[in-house]
Write an enzyme that holds these catalytic residues in place. Structure first.
Site, mmCIF file in Angstrom:
data_model
loop_
_atom_site.group_PDB
_atom_site.id
_atom_site.type_symbol
_atom_site.label_atom_id
_atom_site.label_comp_id
_atom_site.label_asym_id
_atom_site.label_seq_id
_atom_site.Cartn_x
_atom_site.Cartn_y
_atom_site.Cartn_z
ATOM 1 N N ASN A 1 17.666 -15.920 48.072
ATOM 2 C CA ASN A 1 16.330 -14.919 48.557
ATOM 3 C C ASN A 1 16.801 -13.388 48.630
ATOM 4 O O ASN A 1 16.251 -12.782 49.225
ATOM 5 C CB ASN A 1 16.106 -15.236 50.215
ATOM 6 C CG ASN A 1 17.358 -15.521 51.046
ATOM 7 O OD1 ASN A 1 18.248 -15.327 50.825
ATOM 8 N ND2 ASN A 1 16.842 -15.383 52.352
ATOM 9 N N CYS A 2 18.126 -13.092 48.170
ATOM 10 C CA CYS A 2 18.709 -11.672 48.079
ATOM 11 C C CYS A 2 17.812 -11.014 47.127
ATOM 12 O O CYS A 2 17.841 -11.410 45.804
ATOM 13 C CB CYS A 2 20.031 -11.716 47.964
ATOM 14 S SG CYS A 2 20.778 -10.150 47.688
ATOM 15 N N ASN A 3 17.255 -9.981 47.314
ATOM 16 C CA ASN A 3 16.453 -9.051 46.124
ATOM 17 C C ASN A 3 17.493 -8.663 45.179
ATOM 18 O O ASN A 3 16.951 -8.688 44.104
ATOM 19 C CB ASN A 3 15.897 -7.954 46.954
ATOM 20 C CG ASN A 3 14.767 -8.292 47.652
ATOM 21 O OD1 ASN A 3 14.143 -9.388 47.691
ATOM 22 N ND2 ASN A 3 14.486 -7.384 48.952
ATOM 23 N N LYS B 1 18.025 -11.669 42.795
ATOM 24 C CA LYS B 1 16.635 -11.794 42.123
ATOM 25 C C LYS B 1 16.658 -11.132 40.817
ATOM 26 O O LYS B 1 16.200 -11.418 39.860
ATOM 27 C CB LYS B 1 15.465 -11.843 43.101
ATOM 28 C CG LYS B 1 15.351 -12.889 44.124
ATOM 29 C CD LYS B 1 14.007 -12.565 44.963
ATOM 30 C CE LYS B 1 14.102 -13.464 45.943
ATOM 31 N NZ LYS B 1 12.849 -13.195 47.103
#
Length: 115
Positions: A8-10, A13
């Site tokens: 879930n880390c931008n 991603k």
């Protein structure tokens, strides 16, 4: 190729998207879910420096007490903290042929080192 991070880390991603768009298909290892070893953290610290592996800009670091933050003064103390708070590891870490190559995401670095 292996990419370490949390899904879930931008930043993770962005890195995964860049890798996919450039025809890389790395194995993903979620160190939040699966943990990380002191040995692996020490390898990364030896490659990038412990100050870079420890993410002092992230929420996890900022939520630590002043005593916990002040207790990190060298690689050994950083690794001990990162084993306990894996979200404080700068991410992602990309390994190629079992060697740490990239930390964080900077498109220029990815272009230079992977193409």
């Amino acid at each position: 190729m292996i990419i370490y991070g949390i899904p879930n880390c931008n930043t993770v991603k962005k890195a995964r998207t860049w890798l996919a768009e450039n025809k890389f298909n790395p194995e993903f290892r979620d160190f939040k879910k699966n943990g990380i070893t002191a040995e692996k953290l020490n390898e990364w610290c030896d490659t990038f420096g412990w100050e870079k592996v420890l993410n002092r800009k992230g929420t996890t670091w900022k939520k630590l007490s002043k005593e916990q933050q002040d207790g990190v003064s060298d690689q050994e103390s950083a690794v001990q903290l990162l084993l306990q708070y894996t979200s404080a590891i700068k991410r992602p870490v990309v390994e190629l042929n079992q060697k740490a190559l990239l930390i964080g995401f900077d498109e220029g670095s990815y272009e230079t080192l992977l193409k």
